[in-house]
Design an enzyme around this catalytic site. Sequence first.
Site, PDB file in Angstrom:
ATOM      1  N   CYS A   1     165.068  16.879 -66.489  1.00 58.10           N
ATOM      2  CA  CYS A   1     165.530  16.819 -65.090  1.00 58.10           C
ATOM      3  C   CYS A   1     166.847  17.563 -64.961  1.00 58.10           C
ATOM      4  O   CYS A   1     167.764  17.381 -65.778  1.00 58.10           O
ATOM      5  CB  CYS A   1     165.687  15.362 -64.662  1.00 58.10           C
ATOM      6  SG  CYS A   1     166.477  15.144 -63.039  1.00 58.10           S
TER       7      CYS A   1
ATOM      8  N   CYS B   1     169.811  14.462 -63.903  1.00 52.36           N
ATOM      9  CA  CYS B   1     170.205  13.433 -64.874  1.00 52.36           C
ATOM     10  C   CYS B   1     170.052  13.898 -66.316  1.00 52.36           C
ATOM     11  O   CYS B   1     170.505  13.206 -67.236  1.00 52.36           O
ATOM     12  CB  CYS B   1     169.400  12.160 -64.643  1.00 52.36           C
ATOM     13  SG  CYS B   1     167.621  12.331 -64.954  1.00 52.36           S
TER      14      CYS B   1
ATOM     15  N   CYS C   1     165.585  11.114 -59.143  1.00 51.60           N
ATOM     16  CA  CYS C   1     166.686  11.928 -58.619  1.00 51.60           C
ATOM     17  C   CYS C   1     166.310  12.565 -57.286  1.00 51.60           C
ATOM     18  O   CYS C   1     167.144  12.668 -56.377  1.00 51.60           O
ATOM     19  CB  CYS C   1     167.077  12.988 -59.644  1.00 51.60           C
ATOM     20  SG  CYS C   1     167.892  12.318 -61.117  1.00 51.60           S
TER      21      CYS C   1
ATOM     22  N   CYS D   1     166.801  23.168 -52.235  1.00 55.34           N
ATOM     23  CA  CYS D   1     166.630  22.719 -53.615  1.00 55.34           C
ATOM     24  C   CYS D   1     167.949  22.166 -54.153  1.00 55.34           C
ATOM     25  O   CYS D   1     169.017  22.723 -53.881  1.00 55.34           O
ATOM     26  CB  CYS D   1     166.153  23.890 -54.471  1.00 55.34           C
ATOM     27  SG  CYS D   1     166.094  23.526 -56.248  1.00 55.34           S
TER      28      CYS D   1
ATOM     29  N   CYS E   1     166.191   5.620 -22.831  1.00 54.98           N
ATOM     30  CA  CYS E   1     165.022   6.408 -22.408  1.00 54.98           C
ATOM     31  C   CYS E   1     164.651   7.421 -23.484  1.00 54.98           C
ATOM     32  O   CYS E   1     165.515   8.117 -24.019  1.00 54.98           O
ATOM     33  CB  CYS E   1     165.310   7.129 -21.091  1.00 54.98           C
ATOM     34  SG  CYS E   1     163.914   8.120 -20.490  1.00 54.98           S
TER      35      CYS E   1
ATOM     36  N   CYS F   1     174.654  19.626 -15.502  1.00 53.97           N
ATOM     37  CA  CYS F   1     175.789  18.889 -16.065  1.00 53.97           C
ATOM     38  C   CYS F   1     175.388  17.545 -16.659  1.00 53.97           C
ATOM     39  O   CYS F   1     176.242  16.862 -17.238  1.00 53.97           O
ATOM     40  CB  CYS F   1     176.861  18.678 -15.001  1.00 53.97           C
ATOM     41  SG  CYS F   1     176.342  17.640 -13.599  1.00 53.97           S
TER      42      CYS F   1
ATOM     43  N   CYS G   1     212.568 -11.818   1.576  1.00 52.77           N
ATOM     44  CA  CYS G   1     213.739 -11.085   2.064  1.00 52.77           C
ATOM     45  C   CYS G   1     213.980  -9.822   1.251  1.00 52.77           C
ATOM     46  O   CYS G   1     213.175  -9.458   0.395  1.00 52.77           O
ATOM     47  CB  CYS G   1     214.969 -11.991   2.020  1.00 52.77           C
ATOM     48  SG  CYS G   1     215.425 -12.480   0.349  1.00 52.77           S
TER      49      CYS G   1
ATOM     50  N   HIS H   1     226.345  -7.013  -0.941  1.00 51.45           N
ATOM     51  CA  HIS H   1     225.686  -7.316   0.319  1.00 51.45           C
ATOM     52  C   HIS H   1     226.029  -8.729   0.770  1.00 51.45           C
ATOM     53  O   HIS H   1     226.450  -9.580  -0.017  1.00 51.45           O
ATOM     54  CB  HIS H   1     224.168  -7.166   0.198  1.00 51.45           C
ATOM     55  CG  HIS H   1     223.714  -5.750   0.086  1.00 51.45           C
ATOM     56  ND1 HIS H   1     223.994  -4.957  -1.007  1.00 51.45           N
ATOM     57  CD2 HIS H   1     222.997  -4.971   0.941  1.00 51.45           C
ATOM     58  CE1 HIS H   1     223.475  -3.762  -0.842  1.00 51.45           C
ATOM     59  NE2 HIS H   1     222.863  -3.744   0.341  1.00 51.45           N
TER      60      HIS H   1
END
Length: 562
Positions: A137, A140, A162, A182, A231, A258, A308, A332
């Site tokens: 292989c 591995c 694998c 591959c 949907c 859009c 006020c 004031h």
Amino acid sequence: MDSEEDMLDAHDMESGEDDFYSGGTDDCNDSDDGEPDYGFVEEDADDSAMIASHRSQKNFCVLREEDIRRHQMDNIERVSVVLSITEVEASILLRHFHWSVGRVHDEWFADEERVRKTVGILESHVVPPSDDSELTCGICFDSYPPEKIASVSCGHPFCTTCWTGYISTTINDGPGCLMLRCPDPSCLAAVGHDMVDKLASEDEKEKYNRYFLRSYIEDNRKMKWCPAPGCDFAIDFVAGSGNYDVSCLCSFSFCWNCTEEAHRPVDCSTVSKWILKNSAESENMNWILANSKPCPRCKRPIEKNQGCMHMTCTPPCKYEFCWLCLGAWMDHGERTGGFYACNRYEVAKQEGQYDETERRREMAKNSLERYTHYYERWASNQTSRQKAMADLQQAQMQNLEKLSDKQCTPESQLKFILEAWLQIIECRRVLKWTYAYGYYLPEHEHAKRQFFEYLQGEAESGLERLHQCVEKDLVQFLIAEGPSKDFNDFRTKLAGLTSVTKNYFENLVKALENGLADVDSHAACSSKSTSSKSTGCSSKTRGKGKGSSRTGGSSRNPDDNL
């Protein structure tokens, strides 16, 4: 490759005067691909499908999952037969060239070797050894008998364990698994769905097939998935009519351009601006500016809703000031006007010290009030539309059957009620977007604004008449003990109101999409008529006898009546 917008714009340029509600072609079979008919609704489809396709235009078709798979297989078979390759190789080619059969043929016959190399389809397959010797292989590096080894056309041997891990990882990584190569880093041989079917688990095969199916729509410029949540239908669109509104079988209507919900008569850019405005902070800032004042010390905006003029900022600031002049409250008292007035403010106002501030506040207030006016009505029509959709569903599920029993009339002859509800739903949608249209209509164009408000008002009145007829007048026939002699009159009235309302709203949409051009043409005609009358009067003054009289009379042409 041209963008989707370029493709659609090209179709628009080629088309003549747009007929917005008639659609582009007579049948989906008229498309260039000559694909088989996959219609909107089959004859045995249920009522919900019929209702959802009520406004389906001829410039698009709705595709179910089985339709998409059939088109995929048709394309794969066509390429396989013409190029004399396997169906696995044909599917790899089509996936690489975005499912365009024509482009596959063009590229293949222009340079087959280059296409094979690019896509990863080898001309001759490498056959693994046929003896019983074990193979190593490449992942591995363990040795395995031939039945435990698998490879694609390149022949590079890898154990099935694998391979399974490699395929599983790429599938779980996303749609990139459709372009699998591959595992050997130096090899570009393509891995087809035959290897996936052989080694992947059932869940992974289902996921791979889902990616494969979706690629047919997502790689095609004239197809899109319906954007409605949950949907699984797709839309095959044929550009050219100028109308981009499409309706899915799930009953959701949207703009092809859009992908926002259908928004005629406003264009996509206006919708984008309106949606952004509804979600942005700009109107919040306008509200703050119009309804609050900044604390003189910490600048935090404060709203005065009652009481006020003595204001105290919230902790930790706790600054006390006068709401009118924004001065410190310690300065004031009774001498400045007490708790409910401020002499300092009045004097400063007379001297013009607050002119700019007041002007900004007034502008913000007017802007906010104008936006609120249009937004509330936009949202109200959306709510009414949703209610009408619920009423339509109730009519389908309950009222039609009940009415059929009460009036001894087959349900097939009661579709005019559903048609009325469908028209109400469509009209509510149009009416909703007319408020976005009105918001962006320039305020200085007074004639257009007056004409627009007149058309909008008439549309609302007509829609209310239809809505009341189908909602209120129908009740007496639902609660009747037996057939009513007035039911046929009700049918005639409701069908007539539906038709009249439909025609009026279609004309309204066309008028708004044309920019209320009738106002300009009427103004031009009026100007021309006035000029002609003026010229005629001058000629009559200077001229003699009947000749000058005819000149004056000839200025009254049919345009004067506009």
